[in-house]
Design a protein around this motif. Sequence first.
Motif, mmCIF file in Angstrom:
data_model
loop_
_atom_site.group_PDB
_atom_site.id
_atom_site.type_symbol
_atom_site.label_atom_id
_atom_site.label_comp_id
_atom_site.label_asym_id
_atom_site.label_seq_id
_atom_site.Cartn_x
_atom_site.Cartn_y
_atom_site.Cartn_z
ATOM 1 N N TYR A 101 18.383 4.134 -1.691
ATOM 2 C CA TYR A 101 17.067 4.761 -1.610
ATOM 3 C C TYR A 101 16.216 4.077 -2.674
ATOM 4 C CZ TYR A 101 13.511 8.279 -2.524
ATOM 5 O OH TYR A 101 12.317 8.922 -2.727
ATOM 6 N N ILE A 102 15.105 3.522 -2.275
ATOM 7 C CA ILE A 102 14.261 2.782 -3.212
ATOM 8 C C ILE A 102 12.845 3.326 -3.110
ATOM 9 C CG2 ILE A 102 13.434 0.485 -3.884
ATOM 10 C CD1 ILE A 102 15.869 -0.592 -2.203
ATOM 11 N N GLU A 103 12.286 3.697 -4.241
ATOM 12 C CA GLU A 103 10.945 4.271 -4.268
ATOM 13 C C GLU A 103 10.031 3.294 -4.998
ATOM 14 O OE1 GLU A 103 11.023 8.698 -5.002
ATOM 15 O OE2 GLU A 103 9.596 8.031 -6.516
ATOM 16 N N LEU A 104 8.971 2.877 -4.329
ATOM 17 C CA LEU A 104 8.041 1.925 -4.945
ATOM 18 C C LEU A 104 6.715 2.616 -5.195
ATOM 19 C CD1 LEU A 104 8.462 -0.904 -2.272
ATOM 20 C CD2 LEU A 104 9.768 -0.713 -4.364
ATOM 21 N N GLU A 105 6.122 2.324 -6.330
ATOM 22 C CA GLU A 105 4.743 2.743 -6.560
ATOM 23 C C GLU A 105 3.888 1.502 -6.392
ATOM 24 O OE1 GLU A 105 2.994 4.797 -9.977
ATOM 25 O OE2 GLU A 105 4.777 6.068 -9.844
ATOM 26 N N VAL A 106 2.983 1.569 -5.434
ATOM 27 C CA VAL A 106 2.272 0.370 -5.031
ATOM 28 C C VAL A 106 0.780 0.635 -5.086
ATOM 29 C CG1 VAL A 106 2.045 -1.334 -3.176
ATOM 30 C CG2 VAL A 106 4.183 -0.120 -3.468
ATOM 31 N N GLU A 107 0.027 -0.360 -5.558
ATOM 32 C CA GLU A 107 -1.434 -0.252 -5.487
ATOM 33 C C GLU A 107 -1.865 -0.458 -4.051
ATOM 34 O OE1 GLU A 107 -3.199 -3.036 -8.135
ATOM 35 O OE2 GLU A 107 -2.787 -1.765 -9.882
ATOM 36 N N GLU A 108 -2.896 0.252 -3.636
ATOM 37 C CA GLU A 108 -3.356 0.089 -2.263
ATOM 38 C C GLU A 108 -3.874 -1.331 -2.044
ATOM 39 O OE1 GLU A 108 -5.344 3.767 -0.380
ATOM 40 O OE2 GLU A 108 -5.147 4.162 -2.525
ATOM 41 N N THR A 109 -3.386 -1.963 -0.987
ATOM 42 C CA THR A 109 -3.866 -3.298 -0.638
ATOM 43 C C THR A 109 -4.046 -3.344 0.861
ATOM 44 O OG1 THR A 109 -1.580 -4.004 -0.399
ATOM 45 C CG2 THR A 109 -2.677 -4.574 -2.465
ATOM 46 N N GLU A 110 -4.655 -4.412 1.320
ATOM 47 C CA GLU A 110 -4.716 -4.619 2.763
ATOM 48 C C GLU A 110 -3.316 -4.971 3.243
ATOM 49 O OE1 GLU A 110 -7.762 -7.223 4.364
ATOM 50 O OE2 GLU A 110 -8.858 -6.890 2.484
ATOM 51 N N ASN A 111 -3.049 -4.721 4.488
ATOM 52 C CA ASN A 111 -1.761 -5.079 5.099
ATOM 53 C C ASN A 111 -0.581 -4.488 4.351
ATOM 54 O OD1 ASN A 111 -3.342 -6.845 6.647
ATOM 55 N ND2 ASN A 111 -3.038 -8.469 5.135
ATOM 56 N N LEU A 112 -0.764 -3.324 3.784
ATOM 57 C CA LEU A 112 0.321 -2.766 2.974
ATOM 58 C C LEU A 112 1.605 -2.670 3.786
ATOM 59 C CD1 LEU A 112 1.355 -1.603 0.387
ATOM 60 C CD2 LEU A 112 0.494 0.628 1.048
ATOM 61 N N GLU A 113 1.490 -2.153 5.009
ATOM 62 C CA GLU A 113 2.710 -1.951 5.793
ATOM 63 C C GLU A 113 3.422 -3.272 6.055
ATOM 64 O OE1 GLU A 113 2.386 0.591 9.148
ATOM 65 O OE2 GLU A 113 4.487 0.280 9.699
ATOM 66 N N GLU A 114 2.624 -4.290 6.375
ATOM 67 C CA GLU A 114 3.219 -5.598 6.639
ATOM 68 C C GLU A 114 3.922 -6.137 5.395
ATOM 69 O OE1 GLU A 114 1.293 -9.735 7.921
ATOM 70 O OE2 GLU A 114 0.267 -7.970 8.727
ATOM 71 N N ARG A 115 3.291 -5.947 4.256
ATOM 72 C CA ARG A 115 3.879 -6.441 3.005
ATOM 73 C C ARG A 115 5.150 -5.659 2.641
ATOM 74 N NH1 ARG A 115 0.835 -10.047 0.038
ATOM 75 N NH2 ARG A 115 1.523 -9.327 -1.998
ATOM 76 N N VAL A 116 5.144 -4.371 2.931
ATOM 77 C CA VAL A 116 6.352 -3.585 2.655
ATOM 78 C C VAL A 116 7.505 -4.093 3.540
ATOM 79 C CG1 VAL A 116 7.396 -1.294 2.917
ATOM 80 C CG2 VAL A 116 5.171 -1.530 1.822
ATOM 81 N N LYS A 117 7.197 -4.348 4.819
ATOM 82 C CA LYS A 117 8.226 -4.892 5.720
ATOM 83 C C LYS A 117 8.794 -6.199 5.179
ATOM 84 C CE LYS A 117 7.003 -3.335 10.325
ATOM 85 N NZ LYS A 117 6.410 -3.752 11.612
#
Lengths: 82, 82
Positions: free
Chosen positions: B42-58
Amino acid sequence: MVKVQVYVTLKAGVLDPQGSAITHSLHTMNYNEVKSVQTGKYIELEVEETENLEERVKEMCEKLLSNPVIEDYTYTIGEAVS
Amino acid sequence: MVKVQVYVTLKAGVLDPQGSAITHSLHTMNYNEVKSVQTGKYIELEVEETENLEERVKEMCEKLLSNPVIEDYTYTIGEAVS
């Protein structure tokens, strides 16, 4: 059968070197939007329906699945699966 | 900041000795209602909002967080946290 999902994470303040290593690697790979990473364990149990299921799941978490000194746990007890 | 939760599990058919060990221990402790255990990360990331967030997470999941040969991943992208 019931599906139980358990998430075990380190308590706040406990060092998470694996998380730091992942953060560092992501920055090296130019994912600079990632500010912090926390790692944990995900455990999925397939359990036969019993009385006091929730209580028994809590016991399992406290006795075996997590180390209550340094870890927190949460769980979800899913609906019955055939 | 957005909270991203990633769950990495072994693909079906890949041996999970840790899961078998947990099942065995739970039976020893008289939790015989547990039929099988699957372990994962289980990995929890705190991420700044960016464009293409979902794609980058993938991408992060495929390149670093999981091993696509033997592991599956799922993720949830939470709502913004201040």
